[in-house]
Design an enzyme around this catalytic site. Structure first.
Site, PDB file in Angstrom:
ATOM      1  N   ALA A  34       4.629   1.478   1.665  1.00 28.49           N
ATOM      2  CA  ALA A  34       5.769   1.933   0.868  1.00 28.49           C
ATOM      3  C   ALA A  34       6.373   3.211   1.452  1.00 28.49           C
ATOM      4  CB  ALA A  34       5.351   2.148  -0.578  1.00 28.49           C
ATOM      5  N   ASP A  35       5.520   4.106   1.972  1.00 27.06           N
ATOM      6  CA  ASP A  35       6.023   5.336   2.607  1.00 27.06           C
ATOM      7  C   ASP A  35       6.991   4.957   3.727  1.00 27.06           C
ATOM      8  OD1 ASP A  35       4.703   7.125   1.043  1.00 27.06           O
ATOM      9  OD2 ASP A  35       3.068   7.524   2.458  1.00 27.06           O
ATOM     10  N   SER A  48       0.850  -1.191   0.000  1.00 29.03           N
ATOM     11  CA  SER A  48       0.000   0.000   0.000  1.00 29.03           C
ATOM     12  C   SER A  48       0.888   1.244   0.000  1.00 29.03           C
ATOM     13  CB  SER A  48      -0.858   0.007   1.254  1.00 29.03           C
ATOM     14  OG  SER A  48      -0.006   0.064   2.382  1.00 29.03           O
ATOM     15  N   LYS A  49       0.259   2.394  -0.185  1.00 25.01           N
ATOM     16  CA  LYS A  49       1.021   3.650  -0.117  1.00 25.01           C
ATOM     17  C   LYS A  49       1.663   3.772   1.256  1.00 25.01           C
ATOM     18  CE  LYS A  49       0.597   8.677  -0.389  1.00 25.01           C
ATOM     19  NZ  LYS A  49       1.252   9.019   0.868  1.00 25.01           N
ATOM     20  N   ARG A  50       0.867   3.469   2.279  1.00 28.42           N
ATOM     21  CA  ARG A  50       1.371   3.614   3.648  1.00 28.42           C
ATOM     22  C   ARG A  50       2.588   2.706   3.884  1.00 28.42           C
ATOM     23  NH1 ARG A  50      -1.767   2.817   8.761  1.00 28.42           N
ATOM     24  NH2 ARG A  50      -3.660   3.010   7.524  1.00 28.42           N
TER      25      ARG A  50
END
Ligand code: GLU
Length: 511
Positions: free
Chosen positions: A266-267, A262-264
């Protein structure tokens, strides 16, 4: 029959690389079979519309060179390609379903729906609340009498739901997963249409795939649970014979394989999951993109291609044309595909090595630091050539080449003290004199001079080459010092050597 695939994103956010991989596979499959690739924007859920998301999709495809043959922004004979512009088309098919008894009107309020859901949950039954087994307990045109239905319809607030047949096994044939079977009692009577005149995703998706003559639906695994409903809709609408084939692509997983990327996630891991950078128009969310990081579109395509597909050989580098030639759905895997950022960087380096200095310079140019002049392009191209092996992204050249633009302001004290002393100091001075006398100041001649000098005087390379490097650059590491000197040119190199000798003298006399 001509192969036609589509990429059908919803502009409800900025496309994750998983979405772009779907587009890539749909593109590759179409092109491999001399077919058409269509871009359809599925914006029926207006409440989730995000300003700029549609442009983002088009910009991403353009960046990667995945040009649709038809679609929003690209024209074509099956348009319009934006579902909100097709609103008038869907109603007749919804009416057809109602008339043939495959759909019905429902009047339940949000509170009633929640109450039913809670009740079913409490009873721990596996069936969804609005399903073949429970629809009779709800307020709809099946459970209410005709008069009541007419009155409620006149009030105008209704939805149309599909009537899922009870006790049936619905078979989905998937090109990647084989035959997948679903129990109809566990499916819900999904809403197909709302009284505001908008179809839901399921209705619009099936109608459009049919009208646009899509032959292969290639999409993410998250849509597999919706597919039995789609299969039933094709059947109910009498389109079973021309139903597209389905292929559901595996999830993209975190590097360790422990869950969705998810974006989270990967962040936290320090890399983006988006092709291009974006800023959300209404929240303070934003993200960097692969393009802005310095990835080449060819590299990004190559990376995406391998997230779920492999050629069955050792070959890892594939151009878009090679991918078109080699791609096949048979070689798409069922299990989730782990994303490895280091491997992604490796791909970028591989592509970077095939670029000319000029190309790299052009790519890096927008990020140039203030001390680089507008007329330094030739120099930067040379530096890109020189430093190519050390670069992951073109703009890495700036951090690695600062000393070409700025003379050293300090020198490594420890090295200076250990080399600028006694006889070695005189030997270095002697070498500087020889270099001054050199008429062809090119890397090869500089190297010959320096090596000859070291050998003739029986010196050690480390005692001469290291100080020479530090005199020119101020730092210990870097590419060949002979190449550095050639690129700096004789005048600049000589000035730097003079300045350094003076500085070294000062540094060593103070200590
Ligand atoms: N609109 C859906 C999405 O946003 C498309 C699913 C499909 O390809 O059928 O992913």
């Amino acid at each position: 029959m001509k192969v036609r695939t589509r990429y059908a994103p919803s502009p409800t956010g900025f496309q994750h690389m998983g979405g772009i991989r779907t587009a890539l596979y749909a593109y590759l499959f179409a092109k491999k079979h001399q077919g058409d690739f269509v871009l359809r924007v599925e914006d029926t859920d207006q409440s989730r519309y995000v300003e700029g998301a549609e442009e983002y999709i088009i910009d991403s495809l353009n960046w990667l060179g995945l040009q649709p043959d038809e679609g929003v922004g690209f024209g074509g004979d099956f348009g319009p390609y934006r579902q909100s512009d097709r609103k008038a088309i869907y109603k007749q098919y919804v009416d057809q379903l109602i008339e043939s008894g495959h759909a019905y009107y429902a009047f339940d309020t949000a509170e009633e729906l929640t109450a039913k859901r809670k009740e079913v949950e409490k009873s721990q039954r596996p069936e969804p609340a609005y399903s073949p087994l429970f629809r009779h307990e709800m307020r709809n045109s099946i459970s209410l009498d005709a008069k009541e239905v007419a009155a409620l319809l006149a009030e105008g607030a209704y939805t149309v739901r599909v009537k899922i047949p009870a006790h049936e096994e619905v078979i989905v044939k998937d090109l990647i997963r084989g035959t997948v079977s679903f129990q109809s009692n566990l499916m819900d009577d999904k809403v197909l249409f709302k009284s505001d005149g908008m179809p839901t995703y399921h209705m619009a998706n099936v109608v459009d795939d049919h009208l646009m003559e899509i032959t292969h639906v290639i999409r993410g695994e998250e849509w597999l649970p919706s597919t039995p409903l789609h299969v039933l809709l094709y059947r109910f609408l009498g389109w079973e014979d021309s139903m597209p084939a389905f292929a559901h692509l595996p999830l993209i997983l975190k590097p360790e394989g422990n869950g969705k990327l998810s974006k989270r996630a990967a962040d936290k891991l320090g890399f983006p999951v988006f092709p291009l950078a974006w800023e959300h128009p209404t929240t303070d969310e934003s993200s960097n993109g692969y393009k802005e990081l310095g990835f080449f579109p060819e590299a990004f395509i190559n990376i995406l291609a391998f997230l779920g597909w492999n050629p069955g050989t050792e070959q890892e580098i594939f151009s878009l044309d090679q991918l078109i030639a080699e791609f096949s759905i048979d070689r798409v895997v069922k299990s989730g595909a782990r994303f490895n950022f280091e491997k992604a960087q490796w791909y970028n380096q591989e592509y970077l090595r095939t670029k000319t200095g000029e190309e790299l310079c052009n790519d890096a140019w927008t990020a140039k630091p203030p001390f680089v002049g507008e007329d330094d392009k030739d120099l930067v191209a040379k530096l890109c050539d020189l430093l190519r092996e050390k670069l992951t992204y073109p703009a890495d050249v700036w951090a690695l080449s600062t000393y070409f633009f700025q003379r050293p302001s300090e020198y490594d004290g420890k090295t200076v003290r250990s080399k600028w002393k006694g006889e070695n100091k005189d030997k270095i001075k002697g070498l500087v004199d020889q270099l001054k006398a050199l008429s062809n100041f090119n890397a090869l001649d500089i190297e010959k001079t320096v090596k000859g000098y070291i050998e003739t005087n029986s010196l050690s390379f480390g005692n001469i080459l290291l100080p020479l490097r530090i005199m020119l650059t101020g730092v210990k590491g870097g590419p060949s010092v002979f190449e550095i000197a050639e690129i700096m040119g004789k005048a600049e190199s000589m000035q730097r050597l003079d300045i350094a000798m003076e500085a070294f003298e000062k540094m060593t006399s103070e200590s």
